[in-house]
Design an enzyme around this catalytic site. Sequence first.
Site: not given
Length: 681
Positions: A373, A402, A420, A422, A424, A507, A553
């Site tokens: 992000c 991570r 990921q 991902d 946004h 979320k 997100h």
Amino acid sequence: MPYPYQVSNPIKIQLPDGSVREVPSGTSPLDVANSISPRLAAAVVVARIQPLAPAESTNEAALEASEEAMYSAHASAGPRIVDLTTPLTEDVSLELLKESDPSSLKVARHSAAHVMATAILELFPETKLGHGPATDNGFFYDVYRATPFTESDLAAIELRMVDVVKRDEPFVRVEESRDKGLADYQQQGDFMKVHFIERFTKPGETISLYKNGNFTDFCRGPHVPSTGRVKAFKVTSIAGAYWLGDEKNQQLQRIYGTAFFNQKDLDAHFKHLEEVKARDHRVLGKQLDLFSIQEVAGAGLIFWHPKGGLIRKAMEDWMREECIRRGYHMVFTPHIMRRELWRISGHEEVYAENMYPPMELDDAEYRLKPMNCPGHILIYKSTPKSYRDLPQRYAELGNVYRYERSGTMHGLLRVRGFTQDDAHVFCTRAQITSEIEACLDFAEAVLHTFGFKEYRVELSTHQPGNKDFIGTPEEWAESEGALKDVLVKRGLTFQTFPGEAAFYGPKIDIKLVDVLGRLWQLSTVQFDFNLPRRFELEYIGEDGAPHQPVMVHRALFGSVERFFGVLIEHYAGAFPMWLAPVQVGLVPISEKHLDYAASVKTNLEAAGLRVELDTSNQKMNAKIRDFGLQKIPFILILGDKEAATDSVSVRVRAKGDEGSVTLADFIARATKLVADHSIDL
């Protein structure tokens, strides 16, 4: 049947059918059941109650899952499970739960843990007890004993459990002062029970104990009426663990078991475990040569082999094409960025323990990115934006890192480095609802395309007063309301989990259900007021003034690695045609058919199919067997007849021989299956 209590203060009991009964205070759920029908009273296991007076709801599901739940007092506002003999002293709604209710099974499993502890102490009285909770699949009890238990000991424990069940000893709840409980357990040397009392109760309180026969355990309950209700069980395994997770402490032994209300369900459980074992993605990944984890490189780091790489490419190609079709811009961001960026984003403050340590370079400290992000935010911020430019949707299949602790990694499902999917979305407040709806549409398309028909929805909200959640109460109320409104509008059933939001916003989590009925956490849609403010994002509104956008997100695979692991287990490695790394296997009957087989391969590959030709000297049946073990969707057998008629003899995975068809017809069938992303052959 009259109630046994004659107490002046009556209370109201509301039953599931809406009827209300006025009964004396102190009446138990079992009394109510007997007043309805003795047959019902014999069938019920536990009760669920909830005060009728309005009160703030509690997350009972989360409480039940915690260690604290075994010892601490219940919050009184929410629904809770109680013993059938619990005196009722206020107006409540009451459900009498039979064996068919999932909550009853959980209580039975916790009671089975007490049965096992009873058996352990009868056979090995020197043992000290820790705790024995129910789990999703059974129960366990942590115990301390200087001598390790053997397999024959476990068999003896299970046999003694049979005796405890036959004795049909009532589970009786008693209360005593905290001081007396501490003194008794200290005298007995039960250091774990002393710890639990000191941690989960306060001076001056009473504690609850459960007795069956000569066995007594510090426990909040509830329990089934007697040991005889623990009808079908099995002691399954044993593992070691350090007390409180500290290697300097005593080495404990954790004895696992499972329990059901009947032998049929117990047998079905072990059959299910065999099916799970047969679908283990770690085993299939090796058998099918899809991926590996190399010890010399480090735990939790995935190496994609050629066949796994082909499946990953198909997954990512579909995702990228779908993103572009839905108005996303594909972006790429660095794997490593300055530590200052993570301070601005807030990750340094609330997420540092899950990040890799900083790296000192010549100009600054850097960190591997745990999320994409902040990188997408910097792309947004790099050029001025007008309201006409919004929404801006950035998508990336980005690698993130991570720090998962040693021992927590699990194949593809829990890793340290992953990709990921991902995205946004930067939008105005007026666009929030439509963008969240679009994300949910996309999530449903992912599940449908990859063959998942069922899913569950959860809404995670913040916990007021918790400093880990950044932002104002008004912003949290608005963002949580936006997510809830969309779920309600779409008619989706969902469960709310207070305190489980991301630190920057609430979320929606979508958990798919696989072919074995297991839940997998993958897709998530998250709302965010906070990062746009922390990074001072702006757009110029219709009024010519600067305004702050909001962010959505979303990740739909969750991670490519985890989603791939779930796919392997869901399909047991037998992937749909469009995902299969090898879609067609060619088996020439003899060496003289190799030329025709080669021409068939050329035509199939020209049509875009992934093909493997077996040119070995093995017999035809051996070649067919080998392709079958690779779980290839189609095996084409090629002999004189096929060569003479430009045809192929088709063998379909899990279906068998279908006979001969022209090569052109087979190509049309196969390419349609791929183009349609068909799950079936």
